[in-house]
Design an enzyme around this catalytic site. Structure first.
Site, PDB file in Angstrom:
ATOM      1  N   GLU A 286       0.821  -1.216   0.000  1.00 53.48           N
ATOM      2  CA  GLU A 286       0.000   0.000   0.000  1.00 53.48           C
ATOM      3  C   GLU A 286       0.853   1.263   0.000  1.00 53.48           C
ATOM      4  O   GLU A 286       0.420   2.309  -0.474  1.00 53.48           O
ATOM      5  CB  GLU A 286      -0.945   0.020   1.214  1.00 53.48           C
ATOM      6  CG  GLU A 286      -2.270  -0.630   0.926  1.00 53.48           C
ATOM      7  CD  GLU A 286      -3.345  -0.355   1.979  1.00 53.48           C
ATOM      8  OE1 GLU A 286      -3.051   0.230   3.029  1.00 53.48           O
ATOM      9  OE2 GLU A 286      -4.492  -0.772   1.733  1.00 53.48           O
ATOM     10  N   HIS A 307       9.290 -26.271  -1.172  1.00 48.47           N
ATOM     11  CA  HIS A 307       8.702 -27.393  -1.908  1.00 48.47           C
ATOM     12  C   HIS A 307       7.570 -26.923  -2.819  1.00 48.47           C
ATOM     13  O   HIS A 307       6.764 -27.726  -3.267  1.00 48.47           O
ATOM     14  CB  HIS A 307       8.232 -28.465  -0.919  1.00 48.47           C
ATOM     15  CG  HIS A 307       9.361 -29.026  -0.115  1.00 48.47           C
ATOM     16  ND1 HIS A 307       9.923 -30.255  -0.371  1.00 48.47           N
ATOM     17  CD2 HIS A 307      10.084 -28.488   0.905  1.00 48.47           C
ATOM     18  CE1 HIS A 307      10.927 -30.456   0.474  1.00 48.47           C
ATOM     19  NE2 HIS A 307      11.036 -29.403   1.260  1.00 48.47           N
ATOM     20  N   LYS A 421     -13.693  -0.068  -4.107  1.00 46.87           N
ATOM     21  CA  LYS A 421     -14.786   0.321  -3.192  1.00 46.87           C
ATOM     22  C   LYS A 421     -15.895   1.005  -3.967  1.00 46.87           C
ATOM     23  O   LYS A 421     -17.075   0.699  -3.769  1.00 46.87           O
ATOM     24  CB  LYS A 421     -14.263   1.273  -2.116  1.00 46.87           C
ATOM     25  CG  LYS A 421     -13.416   0.611  -1.056  1.00 46.87           C
ATOM     26  CD  LYS A 421     -13.137   1.615   0.066  1.00 46.87           C
ATOM     27  CE  LYS A 421     -12.076   1.093   1.007  1.00 46.87           C
ATOM     28  NZ  LYS A 421     -11.552   2.123   1.875  1.00 46.87           N
TER      29      LYS A 421
END
Ligand code: PA5
Length: 449
Positions: A286, A307, A421
C-alpha cells in the site's frame, strides 16, 4: 546505543551492488530523512508513527492493560473485527508471540471483518456459543464495509445473548477520536473506546490501541513491544547508511528495483513469522505501489515453500530479490532421535536439533539462490520477544517511508484502494452510486456476468 535485537546483513549483495552505487544514494537518503523529520515530504500529515514509540505514555499503556484485564476477567474469547492496517498488526504480533496452535492459547483472540464469508462466520458462531465473549471493533474511518457488516452481525449475537447493556459493556470500539460512523455509534451505545491518532495511518498503527488492545488482551507485554520500537528509533535514525539499518535496506531495495528486480520475496524461516510477513506485505504494497511504480512484496514460509515456490525462486524469471528473515534463538530444542535400524537413513542427524537442520536449510538456500542470480540479504531476529518485534516493526516502517520517498511516491496514502470500493458500492446500489451502478451492470452483462 540501545541493544539491537535485529541485525541486517547485506554483505551477500556485494555482487549486485557496488560501494560507489550506494554512495550515490547518500544525498538522497539524507534528503528523505530530512523530509520525514521536518515534515516537508508528501503525506506529511501522516508521519505521527515516526516518534509514536516515545509518545505512547505510561498512562496510555496502563489504560489499555486495565481494560484488557477487565474484559479478560469475564471472557475467554475476544473477537477482533477490522481489516488491513486495523487487523494485521495485532494478528502478526499475537501469532509471532503465542503458542502455535490456537487450542493452546488462553485467552484467545480470533479475527473477523477482514473478509466476507458466511461459512467462516458460521464457524465463528460455533466458537461464540462455546465461550464468554468480548468484542473489539476497529476502524479508523469508521465506514469500512467489511468490518461494518460483520460487526452488525456480531453485535446482534452479543445483544441477544447478553442484553443491550451487558453487550455494550463487552464491546470496545477503536476509532477516530471525533469523526466517523463508528465513533457516533460508540457514543450512542456507550461502548468503551480507544482513539487512533489522526496523524497515524492504518498500516502504521500497530503501536496505537489498534494493535495494543487486542495484543494486551492476549496477555502480551505491550510496554515491551513499545520499548522495542523506541529503541529502534536510534537504530534506524540518521542519514548514515552504515548505522541506519532502515536506510541501508531502503537503498538496497531501490538499487535492485532499478536493475529490474521488481519483486521482493520476504522469506521467513519460522512459521510464527507468517503473519508478520502478511503485515509487511500490506505495509509495503500500500505504501509503494502507486504512480505505476513500486516493488511487489511477496512472502514465502521456508522450508515449507521451498517445496512449492522454491522452484520458481531458483530458476524462474530473474526479476526478484530476496530478504531472508531468520530467528537466532528459539525457546525449546527438539532433537532427531537415533534408531538402530536407520531405515530412513537419517541417523547422520542423530541428536541434532531442528534448529541445526533449519539453519543449514537457510544457509543452503541462500547460497543456491545467490548462485541462481537472486540478490539476497538477511535480517536476523535474536528471540521471539515483544522487544524484538517492536524493533522489527519500526525498522520496516522507517524503511518503507524512506524507500517511498526514494521512489518519489507518497508512502502514506492509498488512493488505489478506492477504485474497488466505488465499484462495489455501485454494484451494491449504495445510495448516491445509482448512476455508476447502471453503467457497471451493463458492462458486466457485456462480459456475461
Ligand atoms: O493502511 C490503511 O490505511 C488501510 O489498510 C486501512 O487500515 C484499512 O483500509 C482499514 O481502514 P479503517 O481502519 O478505516 O477501517
Amino acid at each position: 546505543m540501545p541493544q539491537a535485537h535485529i541485525a541486517y546483513d547485506d554483505r551477500t549483495l556485494s555482487e549486485w551492488i557496488g560501494a560507489e552505487e550506494k554512495d550515490a544514494y547518500r544525498a538522497n537518503v539524507a534528503l528523505a530523512e530530512e523530509m520525514l523529520q521536518k515534515g516537508t515530504g508528501q503525506g506529511n500529515d501522516f508521519t505521527g508513527w515516526l516518534d509514536l514509540p516515545k509518545r505512547v505514555s505510561g498512562d496510555e499503556i496502563t489504560a489499555v492493560n486495565d481494560k484488557a484485564a477487565e474484559l479478560r476477567d469475564k471472557s475467554q474469547l475476544l473477537i477482533c473485527i477490522g481489516i488491513g492496517g486495523s487487523y494485521l498488526g495485532a494478528r502478526a504480533t499475537i501469532d509471532f508471540l503465542s503458542a502455535s496452535f490456537e487450542d493452546l492459547r488462553s485467552p484467545r483472540v480470533v479475527f473477523a471483518g477482514h473478509q466476507l464469508n458466511s461459512d467462516y462466520l458460521d464457524d465463528l458462531r460455533k466458537l461464540f456459543d462455546k465461550n464468554d465473549v468480548v468484542v473489539n471493533v476497529i476502524s479508523k474511518s469508521g465506514t469500512t464495509t467489511e468490518p461494518g457488516v460483520i460487526f452488525r452481525i456480531v453485535r446482534q449475537w452479543m445483544e441477544s445473548r447478553y442484553g443491550k447493556q451487558e453487550a455494550a459493556a463487552r464491546i470496545v470500539a477503536t476509532t477516530d477520536p471525533q469523526k466517523g460512523a463508528l465513533r457516533k455509534l460508540a457514543t450512542e451505545e456507550s461502548y468503551a473506546t480507544f482513539s487512533i491518532p489522526g496523524d497515524v495511518g492504518g498500516r502504521f498503527s500497530v503501536l496505537t490501541p489498534v494493535g495494543l488492545f487486542p495484543i494486551a488482551y492476549a496477555g502480551i507485554d505491550i510496554a515491551q513491544l513499545v520499548a522495542g520500537a523506541a529503541d529502534a528509533m536510534s537504530l534506524c535514525g540518521g542519514s548514515d547508511l552504515e548505522t541506519n539499518l532502515s536506510a541501508r535496506y531502503a537503498v538496497n531495495r531501490n538499487i535492485l528495483f532499478r536493475r529490474g528486480k521488481t519483486i521482493e520475496m520476504m522469506a521467513s524461516l519460522q512459521p510464527q513469522l507468517h503473519y508478520v510477513a502478511e503485515w509487511w506485505k500490506q505495509l509495503y504494497g500500500e505504501s509503494e505501489g502507486k504512480n505505476l511504480t513500486g516493488i511487489f512484496p511477496a512472502a514465502a514460509d521456508y522450508t515449507t515453500d521451498l517445496h512449492s515456490l522454491g522452484q520458481w525462486m531458483q530458476e524462474g524469471l530473474r526479476n526478484v530479490f530476496e530478504t531472508f528473515v531468520v530467528l537466532k534463538n528459539v525457546a525449546t530444542s527438539w532433537t532427531v532421535p537415533e534408531f538402530d535400524s536407520d531405515d530412513d537413513g537419517l541417523n547422520y542427524l542423530k541428536k541434532q536439533s531442528l534448529e541445526y537442520v533449519n539453519d543449514n536449510a537457510y544457509k543452503g538456500t541462500l547460497l543456491a539462490h545467490l548462485d541462481g542470480d537472486v540478490p539476497a540479504s538477511t535480517l536476523t531476529l535474536d528471540t521471539r520477544s515483544p522487544e524484538t518485534l517492536g524493533q522489527l516493526f519500526y525498522f520496516y516502517e522507517k524503511a518503507v517511508a524512506l524507500s517511498g520517498y526514494l521512489l518519489r511516491v507518497n508512502p502514506f496514502n492509498q488512493p488505489g484502494v478506492e477504485a474497488y470500493k466505488r465499484n462495489m458500492f455501485a454494484l451494491l446500489s449504495k445510495p448516491g452510486f445509482e448512476e455508476q451502478g447502471a453503467v457497471l451492470q451493463q458492462r458486466l452483462r457485456g462480459i456475461g456476468l
